[in-house]
Scaffold this active site. Structure first.
Site, mmCIF file in Angstrom:
data_model
loop_
_atom_site.group_PDB
_atom_site.id
_atom_site.type_symbol
_atom_site.label_atom_id
_atom_site.label_comp_id
_atom_site.label_asym_id
_atom_site.label_seq_id
_atom_site.Cartn_x
_atom_site.Cartn_y
_atom_site.Cartn_z
ATOM 1 N N LYS A 167 9.717 -16.576 -10.764
ATOM 2 C CA LYS A 167 8.902 -15.511 -11.352
ATOM 3 C C LYS A 167 7.789 -16.107 -12.215
ATOM 4 C CE LYS A 167 9.060 -11.621 -14.559
ATOM 5 N NZ LYS A 167 9.893 -10.842 -15.494
ATOM 6 N N LYS A 222 -12.549 -3.365 18.508
ATOM 7 C CA LYS A 222 -11.204 -3.872 18.787
ATOM 8 C C LYS A 222 -10.713 -3.506 20.185
ATOM 9 C CE LYS A 222 -10.245 -4.285 13.925
ATOM 10 N NZ LYS A 222 -9.276 -4.297 12.835
ATOM 11 N N ASN A 226 0.843 -1.194 0.000
ATOM 12 C CA ASN A 226 0.000 0.000 0.000
ATOM 13 C C ASN A 226 0.879 1.244 0.000
ATOM 14 O OD1 ASN A 226 0.553 0.748 2.896
ATOM 15 N ND2 ASN A 226 -0.457 -1.224 3.238
ATOM 16 N N LYS A 228 -14.457 0.715 14.764
ATOM 17 C CA LYS A 228 -13.175 0.048 15.002
ATOM 18 C C LYS A 228 -12.733 0.218 16.459
ATOM 19 C CE LYS A 228 -8.616 -0.281 12.745
ATOM 20 N NZ LYS A 228 -7.775 0.266 11.641
ATOM 21 N N PHE A 250 -5.221 3.229 14.440
ATOM 22 C CA PHE A 250 -5.369 4.212 13.363
ATOM 23 C C PHE A 250 -6.421 3.695 12.391
ATOM 24 C CE2 PHE A 250 -1.945 6.632 14.864
ATOM 25 C CZ PHE A 250 -1.743 7.744 14.055
ATOM 26 N N ASP A 259 -4.577 -6.455 4.780
ATOM 27 C CA ASP A 259 -5.668 -7.303 5.278
ATOM 28 C C ASP A 259 -5.669 -8.673 4.598
ATOM 29 O OD1 ASP A 259 -6.706 -5.330 6.996
ATOM 30 O OD2 ASP A 259 -7.720 -4.362 5.316
#
Length: 402
Positions: free
Chosen positions: A289, A341, A209, A337, A323, A279
């Site tokens: 490859k 959590k 990301n 969240k 975060f 995730d």
């Protein structure tokens, strides 16, 4: 802040010794009780008698010159000092301290003291940049020594550059500012995750990301400045920490990060999960490859472990902060969240908004604690955002302990 303090002034051998005379005088005028320890080489530039007259105290040079038979001089001086300042600090004395060498009065006394030690380097510009000197200074920084950066200008050797001993007034100002600085996180162990993870598909491809780790690193540096013992578990990133004493654990995948964080978690007081962890990861990976074919490629993905959720389930007395980087209804998702959590607080931002996205130097966030007290922080540098977030965390921890 130096008035009434016992200050040990270490003077090592360099042309900048003359500035140490002015420093002795100004410290004494401010009400400090100053005792000077000189190296033999320093005494070749300025007579010990000068420092004795300015400090109105005996000057120490020889380790074996025991002025009081009831005391061991270097131990007595080390215990006496509230603050130790080395000015000028040559490459030689820096190297001795960094490597535990005690072969004269100054190095022996400094290794024995428990006082705050401030080092004001002075040397040739090329010496100051030499890898060995840089390594020694980094090591001392890790040990908890405080550096007063040299100024840039014309040096006695004829070069122009960084290496000139800072002015006495500035040295005193730095020491005073640091002495009065509040360190509310002193004694606390802080664990922070930062950056992205990489989930490997084959030797040349991975899923990742846009996270740079800048926000997590800013939080780590701010925590160290507030006195905390900090550990950062970092995914692949080129960002560097400002404080060398911060422990950095580099990882690659979500599984690596899960393992590293859980190793540190039981010993931590405050945990901030700022990393952007994948995730999902490829269910099947390849050691060679993958070659392209004439048809579409379908990669089946599987869930990674939910690190934040597992921490929420396992925490005992840790203050846990998550975060939430969202692109739609961020407050709604962030609140969910926070509760799901079992977090103590969450930092929410909309990464689709200009100035709040990944890899930038600025951010726009909302801090939400478990009492649903909300703090909105407008566009600011990530460093400034980090400082404000720590204010909120420290406040909430105090409220919990009332």
């Amino acid at each position: 802040m130096v008035s009434g303090k016992n200050i040990l002034l270490g003077v090592s051998g360099g042309i900048a010794v003359y500035k140490a005379c002015a420093l002795t005088s100004k410290l004494t005028q401010k009400g400090a009780n100053v005792k000077v320890v000189m190296t033999e080489n320093a005494s070749k530039f300025v007579s010990p008698l000068t420092f004795q007259a300015l400090s109105r105290n005996p000057v120490y040079i020889d380790t074996f010159d025991e002025k009081d038979p009831e005391k061991i001089a270097h131990i007595d001086l080390a215990d006496w000092a509230d603050i130790a300042i080395i000015a000028p600090a040559t490459a030689n004395i820096i190297g001795k301290l960094a490597n535990g060498i005690a072969d004269d009065m100054l190095s022996t006394t400094l290794l024995a003291t428990r006082a705050d030690v401030y080092i004001a380097p002075a040397m040739n510009v090329h010496m100051y940049a030499h890898p060995a000197v840089v390594d020694n200074m980094n090591r001392l920084d890790e040990f908890g020594y405080h550096f007063i950066e040299p100024g840039a200008g014309y040096l006695a050797c004829g070069y122009v550059g960084k290496g000139r001993l800072e002015e006495p007034e500035t040295i005193i100002e730095v020491v005073e500012n640091h002495q009065q600085k509040d360190e509310p996180l002193k004694g606390k162990k802080v664990l922070i995750s930062a950056g992205p993870t990489r989930e490997v598909l084959d030797p040349v491809r991975f899923f990742s990301n846009r996270s740079s780790g800048k926000m997590g690193f800013a939080l780590a540096d701010a925590a160290a400045e507030l006195g905390a013992e900090v550990t950062v578990v970092a995914g692949p990133t080129d960002v560097q920490l400002e404080y060398a004493r911060i422990k950095r654990v580099d990882v690659v995948s979500a599984e690596d990060m899960y393992t590293a964080i859980h190793e540190e978690f039981p010993h931590s007081d405050i945990v901030i999960k700022a990393a952007a962890v994948a995730d999902y990861r490829p269910k099947q990976t390849f050691t060679e490859k993958m070659k392209k074919t004439g048809s579409d490629l379908l990669v089946e993905m599987e869930r990674t472990k939910d690190i934040l959720k597992s921490l929420g389930e396992e925490k005992s007395n840790q203050f846990l902060v998550g975060f939430a980087a969202e692109t739609q209804t961020p407050l709604e998702y962030g609140k969910g969240k926070l509760e799901k959590k079992k977090l103590d607080a969450i930092v929410i931002n909309n990464v689709a908004v200009d100035g709040a996205g990944f890899a930038g130097d600025t951010n726009i966030v909302t801090y939400l604690n478990k009492s649903l007290q909300q703090e909105n922080l407008p566009l600011a540098s990530k460093k400034d955002i980090a400082k404000k977030l720590w204010e909120f965390i420290i406040r909430d921890m105090k409220d919990e302990n009332k």
